[in-house]
Design an enzyme around this catalytic site. Sequence first.
Site, PDB file in Angstrom:
ATOM      1  N   ASP A 277       0.855  -1.180   0.000  1.00  0.00           N
ATOM      2  CA  ASP A 277       0.000   0.000   0.000  1.00  0.00           C
ATOM      3  C   ASP A 277       0.898   1.239   0.000  1.00  0.00           C
ATOM      4  O   ASP A 277       2.130   1.145   0.121  1.00  0.00           O
ATOM      5  CB  ASP A 277      -0.977  -0.015   1.191  1.00  0.00           C
ATOM      6  CG  ASP A 277      -2.191   0.893   0.928  1.00  0.00           C
ATOM      7  OD1 ASP A 277      -2.137   1.705  -0.020  1.00  0.00           O
ATOM      8  OD2 ASP A 277      -3.184   0.802   1.675  1.00  0.00           O
TER       9      ASP A 277
HETATM   10  C1  BGC Z   1      -5.071   3.255   0.269  1.00  0.00           C
HETATM   11  C2  BGC Z   1      -5.269   2.268  -0.847  1.00  0.00           C
HETATM   12  C3  BGC Z   1      -5.093   2.935  -2.177  1.00  0.00           C
HETATM   13  C4  BGC Z   1      -3.728   3.605  -2.221  1.00  0.00           C
HETATM   14  C5  BGC Z   1      -3.414   4.254  -3.542  1.00  0.00           C
HETATM   15  C6  BGC Z   1      -3.823   4.096   0.106  1.00  0.00           C
HETATM   16  O1  BGC Z   1      -3.791   5.144   1.016  1.00  0.00           O
HETATM   17  O2  BGC Z   1      -5.034   2.576   1.495  1.00  0.00           O
HETATM   18  O3  BGC Z   1      -6.541   1.686  -0.743  1.00  0.00           O
HETATM   19  O4  BGC Z   1      -5.257   2.005  -3.215  1.00  0.00           O
HETATM   20  O5  BGC Z   1      -3.678   4.585  -1.202  1.00  0.00           O
HETATM   21  O6  BGC Z   1      -4.143   5.399  -3.749  1.00  0.00           O
END
Ligand code: BGC
Length: 750
Positions: A277
């Site tokens: 993530d």
């Molecule tokens: C979130 C994810 C997301 C990623 C990219 C993160 O903060 O937890 O769900 O896909 O950002 O934007």
Amino acid sequence: MRGISIFLSAVFLLSACVPEKTKVDELMSQMTLEEKLGQLNCLVAPRGAVTGEQQSTGVAEKVRSGAVGSLFGRHDRDELMAWQKMAVEESRLGIPLLFGADIIHGYRTTFPVPLALAATWNPESMERAARISTVEASSDGLTWLYNPMVDICRDPRWGRCVEGAGEDPYLASVYSETMVRGIQGDLKADDEILACVKHFALYGASEAGRDYRETDMSPARMYNEYFPPYKAAVDAGVASIMSSFNDVNGIPATGNRWLMTEVLRNQWGFDGFVVSDYNAVGEMVRHGIGDRKTVSELALNAGVDSDMMTEGFVGELAASVKEGRVSMKAVDQACRRVLEAKEKLGLLDDPYKFLRCEQNRIYTDEHRKAAREIAAESFVLLKNDGTLPLSKGKKVALVGPLADAGAQYTGSWQGAAYDDCRSLLAAMKEAGCDFVFAKGSNMLEDAELEQAACRNRKYVRDPRSESQMIREAVAAARQSDVVLAAVGEPAWMTGEASSRTSLDIPQPQKRLLEALVNTGRPVVLLLFSGRPMTLEWEDSNMAAILDVWYGGSEAADAILDVVYGRVNPSGKLTMTFPRNVGQIPLYYNMKNGGRPAKTDSYKRFSSCYMDSPNSPLYPFGYGLSYTTFEYTDFALSADAMPSDGSVTASVKVTNTGSRDADETVQLYIHDVYSSMTRPVKELKAFRKVRVKAGETVEVSFEITPDLLSWYYVDPFETGAPQLALEPGDFEIMVGPDSSTLQTLMLNVLE
Ligand code: BGC
């Protein structure tokens, strides 16, 4: 002669055994260590790669030098084309980029938020939404969607419950595999792209419902209750998986080898790639695991293949390889997995495959029609004293800060352009409804928080005093037959970093509702929310409550379809609505314990509260219709079955009202005696059926051993847990929701 033919056959056999070199092999044989690490680097694409000025950003330099494998966060086709050209024409090996994006519930045509999409209990609608979102996104050049999110959540304080399918492992698994199918198809066509199931693992169990917190959980609960939807995505062939931010029993998921390699690859056979993530690798420094180099090594060695935003792999691991702390084999393996994803998409043959769509596939009439239908199908009617549906002749007072805030209707992860989202006010005007409008209140008490929760989506705080606004709304109600109150949470009051300790409708709006109730007019609550809310007062005082969630770009028309009865509501809850925050976590598939409470009243030494019933306000699976149903003739084809056999459960469902309707028939089971404690009921199947007014439909379910099996997991024993059935008695239950069930006993023989 004979010798020659033996020799030729041997050559033939040998060449048949040597696998042909693939494009990935060829590339890998030419790549330097730095280029391999570059493929693992996933960065946000800075705005506008098109102009010279933007091309001089650091990211552009990195793309040119082969230090980036994927970009995300930009949607503009011209920009993506410019990035792809840069990678293909200016980097040494010309390896194309993946373009990722958080297309969570629609690209420009926006569907209901996932929690609501799951509330349709209709896999066809889920797949249709996923397909349309993907057709639109891929036609703008995107090749990788960070979707579906399938974290089981039993704590509505956690704002991210809006992004998932709710509290139930089975329903979330159906949602998970369906979304993967809708996004990926068979990854052949130019509108079939990579899905990314997230967040692996257990992120929905963040302690106290606060985002980014730790998770501590028994393996038995993991395997039986939280893992199934991730596994369902793997079984459906998902191409990628995103690690989660939380730690799991003391080890951050992103550096957790047991999760990323033992469970995911060895036990489940996952063969795609894992992306961290957003900065989850780097955040392990703050988890207290080590410096950036240590955590980067930990993540790669654990089985994370791509590093989103930390730049730890690309920045640190070349040294780690030289020092022998990370093997070349591990780098090769991760690089191969990323390249294989590009190959699966066809990008290694045709880097511009997704960038030359000529037709307009975005926000078409057909897509909008689907979004409107699916939105209407997702709404859940929580209460109705007969006020709904409204007849055309009724004069309506439309009130509430969400009535004229169409841009809020898409919830978090905005897909649609704000102007696409018609407000209820605009839709009612256009439909020629007989109504008066008064805003009645602002969204939140605190102006600054209101801005954050509305994310400046054109929402303007009303400068008037609260009493003045309420006076106006009360006057509007007095001139009308019925009040439609559009209230609830603004879009970003659920979603990432949107945890709450109160699940009440925000106070200024609640005071507005009280004033409206005091007029004596029936008040219909149109609830905008991305989570279960506490609605005891509303349940006692509203004439009707329709949870409209965040319905997407076509929400306003869909709401009117249901309010005026053109569509009969059929949505059902996928998360329990508690009476109060103190009951949380509250979920239907709990265990009995040794001293279960038999009723909702207080009884000393039984498992209950002194100041609240145990029961929820609205249970999992619950939702009303404008008609009524009767369930009769529940039967099993046999009351015993061998452990490798099956029986059929059937029930007749009669529509006893005067409107045609859709009903979701639900099947639950309970293993009565077992070697580990098991939930009192678990959803195992459901079927949504159309039942015409006055007619009866028979619904049947095949009860097979897999429905009765579960994972026995002793935390102190090692080895992969296996699904197994323990013969004995099982309760088989059917009904319209998790608390209104008829039960029959099935004996499974040794
Ligand atoms: C979130 C994810 C997301 C990623 C990219 C993160 O903060 O937890 O769900 O896909 O950002 O934007």
